[in-house]
Design a protein around this motif. Structure first.
Motif, PDB file in Angstrom:
ATOM      1  N   ALA A   1       0.833  -1.193   0.000  1.00 10.75           N
ATOM      2  CA  ALA A   1       0.000   0.000   0.000  1.00 10.75           C
ATOM      3  C   ALA A   1       0.874   1.251   0.000  1.00 10.75           C
ATOM      4  CB  ALA A   1      -0.914  -0.010   1.219  1.00 10.75           C
ATOM      5  N   LEU A   2       0.347   2.311  -0.598  1.00  6.89           N
ATOM      6  CA  LEU A   2       1.101   3.548  -0.734  1.00  6.89           C
ATOM      7  C   LEU A   2       1.429   4.123   0.639  1.00  6.89           C
ATOM      8  CD1 LEU A   2       2.210   5.778  -2.594  1.00  6.89           C
ATOM      9  CD2 LEU A   2      -0.023   6.889  -2.429  1.00  6.89           C
ATOM     10  N   VAL A   3       2.710   4.375   0.888  1.00 11.00           N
ATOM     11  CA  VAL A   3       3.155   5.010   2.114  1.00 11.00           C
ATOM     12  C   VAL A   3       3.809   6.329   1.742  1.00 11.00           C
ATOM     13  CG1 VAL A   3       3.500   2.813   3.300  1.00 11.00           C
ATOM     14  CG2 VAL A   3       5.398   3.831   2.030  1.00 11.00           C
ATOM     15  N   ASN A   4       4.100   7.134   2.759  1.00 11.83           N
ATOM     16  CA  ASN A   4       4.776   8.397   2.519  1.00 11.83           C
ATOM     17  C   ASN A   4       6.276   8.139   2.481  1.00 11.83           C
ATOM     18  OD1 ASN A   4       5.956  11.006   2.715  1.00 11.83           O
ATOM     19  ND2 ASN A   4       4.046  11.791   3.570  1.00 11.83           N
ATOM     20  N   ALA A   5       6.863   8.202   1.296  1.00 12.55           N
ATOM     21  CA  ALA A   5       8.279   7.876   1.119  1.00 12.55           C
ATOM     22  C   ALA A   5       9.189   8.868   1.820  1.00 12.55           C
ATOM     23  CB  ALA A   5       8.615   7.820  -0.371  1.00 12.55           C
ATOM     24  N   ALA A   6       8.673  10.055   2.161  1.00 13.29           N
ATOM     25  CA  ALA A   6       9.481  11.055   2.851  1.00 13.29           C
ATOM     26  C   ALA A   6       9.502  10.825   4.359  1.00 13.29           C
ATOM     27  CB  ALA A   6       8.936  12.460   2.563  1.00 13.29           C
ATOM     28  N   THR A   7       8.596   9.973   4.858  1.00 12.03           N
ATOM     29  CA  THR A   7       8.451   9.774   6.296  1.00 12.03           C
ATOM     30  C   THR A   7       8.711   8.348   6.722  1.00 12.03           C
ATOM     31  OG1 THR A   7       6.854  11.565   6.490  1.00 12.03           O
ATOM     32  CG2 THR A   7       6.828   9.909   8.226  1.00 12.03           C
ATOM     33  N   ASP A   8       8.091   7.398   6.055  1.00 14.30           N
ATOM     34  CA  ASP A   8       8.143   6.002   6.476  1.00 14.30           C
ATOM     35  C   ASP A   8       9.474   5.372   6.084  1.00 14.30           C
ATOM     36  OD1 ASP A   8       5.358   5.753   7.504  1.00 14.30           O
ATOM     37  OD2 ASP A   8       4.875   6.244   5.422  1.00 14.30           O
ATOM     38  N   ILE A   9      10.198   4.885   7.071  1.00 11.50           N
ATOM     39  CA  ILE A   9      11.491   4.247   6.842  1.00 11.50           C
ATOM     40  C   ILE A   9      11.286   2.740   6.849  1.00 11.50           C
ATOM     41  CG2 ILE A   9      13.821   3.952   7.752  1.00 11.50           C
ATOM     42  CD1 ILE A   9      13.595   6.762   8.914  1.00 11.50           C
ATOM     43  N   ASP A  10      11.391   2.136   5.684  1.00 11.11           N
ATOM     44  CA  ASP A  10      11.136   0.716   5.509  1.00 11.11           C
ATOM     45  C   ASP A  10      12.446  -0.057   5.600  1.00 11.11           C
ATOM     46  OD1 ASP A  10      10.388  -1.820   4.786  1.00 11.11           O
ATOM     47  OD2 ASP A  10       9.214  -1.207   3.034  1.00 11.11           O
ATOM     48  N   PRO A  11      12.627  -0.894   6.629  1.00 11.74           N
ATOM     49  CA  PRO A  11      13.901  -1.621   6.761  1.00 11.74           C
ATOM     50  C   PRO A  11      14.159  -2.593   5.621  1.00 11.74           C
ATOM     51  CG  PRO A  11      12.264  -2.452   8.313  1.00 11.74           C
ATOM     52  CD  PRO A  11      11.691  -1.211   7.710  1.00 11.74           C
ATOM     53  N   ARG A  12      13.130  -2.994   4.884  1.00 12.55           N
ATOM     54  CA  ARG A  12      13.327  -3.911   3.765  1.00 12.55           C
ATOM     55  C   ARG A  12      14.044  -3.244   2.602  1.00 12.55           C
ATOM     56  NH1 ARG A  12       7.154  -5.671   3.221  1.00 12.55           N
ATOM     57  NH2 ARG A  12       7.045  -3.394   3.337  1.00 12.55           N
ATOM     58  N   LYS A  13      14.073  -1.924   2.595  1.00 11.56           N
ATOM     59  CA  LYS A  13      14.746  -1.202   1.520  1.00 11.56           C
ATOM     60  C   LYS A  13      16.160  -0.776   1.902  1.00 11.56           C
ATOM     61  CE  LYS A  13      10.390   0.538  -0.418  1.00 11.56           C
ATOM     62  NZ  LYS A  13       9.622   1.728  -0.824  1.00 11.56           N
ATOM     63  N   ALA A  14      16.607  -1.189   3.066  1.00 12.46           N
ATOM     64  CA  ALA A  14      17.958  -0.822   3.502  1.00 12.46           C
ATOM     65  C   ALA A  14      18.997  -1.609   2.723  1.00 12.46           C
ATOM     66  CB  ALA A  14      18.107  -1.084   4.994  1.00 12.46           C
ATOM     67  N   ILE A  15      20.157  -1.016   2.586  1.00 13.13           N
ATOM     68  CA  ILE A  15      21.306  -1.701   2.004  1.00 13.13           C
ATOM     69  C   ILE A  15      22.276  -2.000   3.142  1.00 13.13           C
ATOM     70  CG2 ILE A  15      23.289  -1.461   0.462  1.00 13.13           C
ATOM     71  CD1 ILE A  15      21.555   0.128  -1.412  1.00 13.13           C
ATOM     72  N   GLY A  16      22.300  -3.238   3.549  1.00 11.32           N
ATOM     73  CA  GLY A  16      23.094  -3.637   4.700  1.00 11.32           C
ATOM     74  C   GLY A  16      22.209  -4.129   5.824  1.00 11.32           C
ATOM     75  N   PRO A  17      22.805  -4.604   6.909  1.00 10.43           N
ATOM     76  CA  PRO A  17      22.044  -5.190   8.011  1.00 10.43           C
ATOM     77  C   PRO A  17      21.139  -4.173   8.699  1.00 10.43           C
ATOM     78  CG  PRO A  17      24.381  -5.730   8.177  1.00 10.43           C
ATOM     79  CD  PRO A  17      24.257  -4.672   7.133  1.00 10.43           C
ATOM     80  N   VAL A  18      19.978  -4.628   9.132  1.00 12.05           N
ATOM     81  CA  VAL A  18      19.066  -3.847   9.957  1.00 12.05           C
ATOM     82  C   VAL A  18      18.531  -4.768  11.049  1.00 12.05           C
ATOM     83  CG1 VAL A  18      17.026  -2.390  10.047  1.00 12.05           C
ATOM     84  CG2 VAL A  18      18.362  -2.500   7.944  1.00 12.05           C
TER      85      VAL A  18
ATOM     86  N   SER B   1       7.186  15.758   4.152  1.00 12.99           N
ATOM     87  CA  SER B   1       7.053  15.595   5.602  1.00 12.99           C
ATOM     88  C   SER B   1       7.622  16.831   6.279  1.00 12.99           C
ATOM     89  CB  SER B   1       7.799  14.339   6.067  1.00 12.99           C
ATOM     90  OG  SER B   1       7.930  14.316   7.469  1.00 12.99           O
ATOM     91  N   HIS B   2       6.879  17.381   7.240  1.00 11.33           N
ATOM     92  CA  HIS B   2       7.319  18.577   7.960  1.00 11.33           C
ATOM     93  C   HIS B   2       7.051  18.367   9.450  1.00 11.33           C
ATOM     94  CE1 HIS B   2       7.489  20.532   4.012  1.00 11.33           C
ATOM     95  NE2 HIS B   2       6.289  20.010   3.797  1.00 11.33           N
ATOM     96  N   ARG B   3       8.106  18.477  10.256  1.00 11.00           N
ATOM     97  CA  ARG B   3       7.978  18.276  11.694  1.00 11.00           C
ATOM     98  C   ARG B   3       8.435  19.520  12.453  1.00 11.00           C
ATOM     99  NH1 ARG B   3       7.618  12.638  12.846  1.00 11.00           N
ATOM    100  NH2 ARG B   3       8.397  11.319  11.155  1.00 11.00           N
ATOM    101  N   LEU B   4       7.638  19.943  13.403  1.00 12.87           N
ATOM    102  CA  LEU B   4       8.046  20.934  14.388  1.00 12.87           C
ATOM    103  C   LEU B   4       8.305  20.177  15.680  1.00 12.87           C
ATOM    104  CD1 LEU B   4       8.416  23.899  15.316  1.00 12.87           C
ATOM    105  CD2 LEU B   4       5.995  23.876  15.962  1.00 12.87           C
ATOM    106  N   VAL B   5       9.536  20.237  16.189  1.00  7.71           N
ATOM    107  CA  VAL B   5       9.896  19.475  17.387  1.00  7.71           C
ATOM    108  C   VAL B   5      10.281  20.431  18.505  1.00  7.71           C
ATOM    109  CG1 VAL B   5      10.617  17.470  16.048  1.00  7.71           C
ATOM    110  CG2 VAL B   5      12.302  19.189  16.650  1.00  7.71           C
TER     111      VAL B   5
END
Length: 656
Positions: free
Chosen positions: A30-47, A292-296
């Motif tokens: 399903a469509l996710v926000n590519a600017a926000t959601d960090i998908d470990p399956r797309k990592a290059i290297g161990p996660v 994605s825009h965050r005020l922290v």
């Protein structure tokens, strides 16, 4: 033979939960926000991915959850609630970044994060990236990144209560409620946990307090933690969403000493408030542009009361206040097989310290940190090849007003810029076999404490250079129906690094040095049957001080690092019961840089049994019993503090 046999066992061992094994293959969903959601399956290297099921309904902090992960070591000052820092692949805690939903938690003064103060009651999952930061993040890191993701709308319509008790007068209680109406959702969580932490241990005149007998109890190590957190969300449109996250924690703890003095009354009180306002949009340019825009906002107030004068260098009564205000922006363009991401983090920190035993002016420091990144990801049409590249720019402006101890204050202003980069490539070489490689040049900006000192504890070094490293790693991994297996080799060169040296009074000063660290990680899962699985990992690493300026430390191993670590365990599932037993060994650690003081081997056996029952129309009950350090092994942790012996904890959770 021991390292070889343990490594082979770890490589073929198993993690019990299949969801924890994240393959590197890109899976379209399903469509996710590519600017926000960090998908470990797309990592290059161990996660390393730890789902909520791995820590829910347990008496644990983030430190406990990470302690058995490959390549990760936790440095703790003894028992529940005590100060805990993280090391990844031999790094210092300042070289590891910890983020909560995109908000950087590393203290600008010390540079580290006390993991014992980070509860997990509102966390959905934890991700550990030892090879470098995901490309969506504007920050890079020498020693890897730990990401905490809070719960979202996926847990709506849930009400639960939990309570627990255990050794050393440990107690916890909590409640959770979530719901939604139309396009709005919310959850709210409240928890309390406390412990006397007065575990008993054998005493030795050359180890602990020479005035105690053969055995003694830990003194002044109690703590109490109260946490309230909440999230409000609004699905504005199918592609736009607004969230507000609020977290408040009050933490009271005693500050023990290695000598375990009877008259030590030192204490530390911490109040932490964090607020995040987050706006997301994934419908720009017909879905090709995500933002994605965050005020922290963060405010951490600490009161350190050492008027008894039994800890450190004399009497002190210090109040510190650290405020954080930041704006984090990320925009991602989806261009077929290419993804381009740009991020900008503008954060201002204000730090004030007031020693109420000293009439001198307050220490006040400010840091403005601007971090920008540009990243590119690509995958081939058949998903056999994937690559990532990122360039990061840092600009730091510091202003410091430090008390000189004579009624005056010294003002210092500094401004510096830095760059870093990372490259990664992965190849699917056979069915579910992946080989991945990364190379990166990373930078860590010196902290305010390293540059400008801390009254009574550290002397400032404004000439200190930023830490720079070149990191390499190469991984081979497979995910199969029987489980997964992974082996990674890594090599890190630090030129320069930053270390603390101490004079005869115990006052420290940071200086630059050079070092290198390299090693091998093994991680595996093996499902023997539908009900029985094995799991394990191993880390074999070597370190060397390559700075020839101090001959007694030259070519010695770096202190505070276990150079051999092994975990192996098994899990059985026979509904409604689940059993887990694990064995962890840590060895080859030196307390000092001259490699004169060697630590004993640490060996710990842990066991857990869980029972759960679904009641018709009445929800579900979960009961979990843990026994830690079954063999009652006595050991000293990284800072030579005693570790707790055998302990038990029982937790009960009922979901309506």
């Amino acid at each position: 033979m021991k390292p070889i046999l343990a490594s082979l066992l770890a490589l073929t061992a198993a993690m019990a939960q299949a969801d924890d094994a994240q393959p590197f293959i890109v899976v379209e969903s399903a469509l996710v926000n590519a600017a926000t959601d960090i998908d470990p399956r797309k990592a290059i290297g161990p996660v390393r991915v730890i789902e909520r099921s791995g820590f829910e309904n347990k008496t644990v902090s983030l430190a406990d959850v990470l302690s058995d992960q490959a390549g990760v070591q936790i440095r703790q000052s003894g028992g529940l609630g005590s100060a805990a820092s993280i090391s990844v692949r031999g790094s210092t805690s300042r070289q590891v970044q910890v983020l909560l939903d995109g908000m950087l938690l590393n203290d600008p003064v010390t540079g580290g994060v006390d993991l014992s103060k980070l509860g997990l009651n509102n966390v959905r999952r934890v991700q550990v990236y030892p090879s470098g930061a995901p490309v969506q993040l504007p920050h890079g890191s020498i020693g890897g990144v730990v990401i905490l993701e809070t719960l979202g709308k996926d847990i709506e319509g849930t009400t639960s209560i939990n309570m627990g008790a255990g050794s050393f007068d440990t107690y916890k209680i909590g409640a959770f409620n979530s719901g939604s109406r139309n396009n709005f959702y919310y959850w709210i969580s409240a928890d309390q946990q406390s412990s006397n932490n007065d575990f008993e241990y054998p005493n030795s005149s050359d180890w602990f307090n020479p005035n105690d007998g053969k055995t003694t109890k830990r003194r002044n190590a109690s703590y109490e933690q109260d946490t309230v957190s909440s999230k409000l969300g609004w699905q504005v449109t199918e592609t736009a969403q607004l969230d507000a996250l609020l977290q408040y924690t009050h933490f009271d703890q005693g500050v023990p000493t290695i000598q375990n003095w009877r008259d030590n009354k030192a204490s530390l009180t911490n109040e932490t408030l964090r607020v995040q306002l987050h706006a997301q949009e994934k419908g720009w340019a017909k879905g090709a542009l995500h933002s994605s825009h965050r005020l922290v906002i963060g405010d951490i107030t600490e009161n350190y009361d050492n008027r008894s004068g039994r800890v450190g260098l004399g009497v002190s009564d210090v109040k510190t206040d650290t405020r954080q205000l930041g704006f984090i922006n990320t925009v991602t363009a989806l261009l077929g097989n290419h993804t381009v991401t740009t991020s900008l983090d503008a954060t201002h920190y204000n730090y004030q310290q007031d020693d109420r035993q000293n009439p001198d002016p307050k220490d006040e420091r400010e840091r403005l940190q601007l971090t920008g990144s540009l990243a590119h990801s690509w995958r081939s049409n058949d998903a056999a090849w994937r690559s990532q590249a990122a360039l990061r720019l840092y600009h730091i402006k510091d202003e410091s007003e430090e008390s000189q101890g004579n009624g005056t204050a010294q003002e210092t202003t500094a401004s510096n810029s830095y760059t870093s980069w990372q490259l990664g490539l992965t190849r699917l070489i056979a069915e579910n076999w992946n080989v991945s490689g990364n190379v990166a040049r990373n930078v860590r900006v010196p902290t305010l404490q390293e540059l400008y000192g801390q009254q009574g504890l550290f002397v400032g070094n404004p000439e200190l250079e930023a830490e720079e490293s070149v990191n390499y790693d190469l991984s081979l991994r497979t995910d199969q129906g029987w489980g997964h297996a992974e082996v990674t080799g890594y090599y890190r060169v630090l030129e320069p690094a930053v270390v603390a040296t101490y004079d005869a009074r115990g006052v420290g000063r940071y200086r630059n040095m050079e070092a290198k660290i390299y090693g091998t990680e093994l991680d595996g899962t093996l499902r023997l049957t539908d009900h029985w699985s094995l799991y394990g990992n191993a880390t074999l690493q070597e370190s060397e001080n390559t700075d020839a300026s101090v001959r007694t430390r030259y070519q010695k191993r770096l202190p505070g690092i276990y150079h051999e670590s092994y975990v192996i365990g098994t899990q059985l599932n026979f509904r409604p019961f689940e059993f887990d037993v694990s064995y962890q060994v840590d060895d080859e650690l030196y307390y000092d840089s001259a490699n004169v003081l060697a630590a004993d081997t640490r060996q710990v056996v842990n066991a857990r049994i869980e029972w759960h029952r679904i009641w018709p129309q009445q929800g579900m009950t979960e009961v979990q019993l843990e026994v830690r350090n079954i063999t009652d092994e006595v050991y000293q942790d990284f800072n030579r503090f005693p570790g707790p012996g055998r302990a038990w904890f029982i937790n009960i959770k009922h979901t309506l």
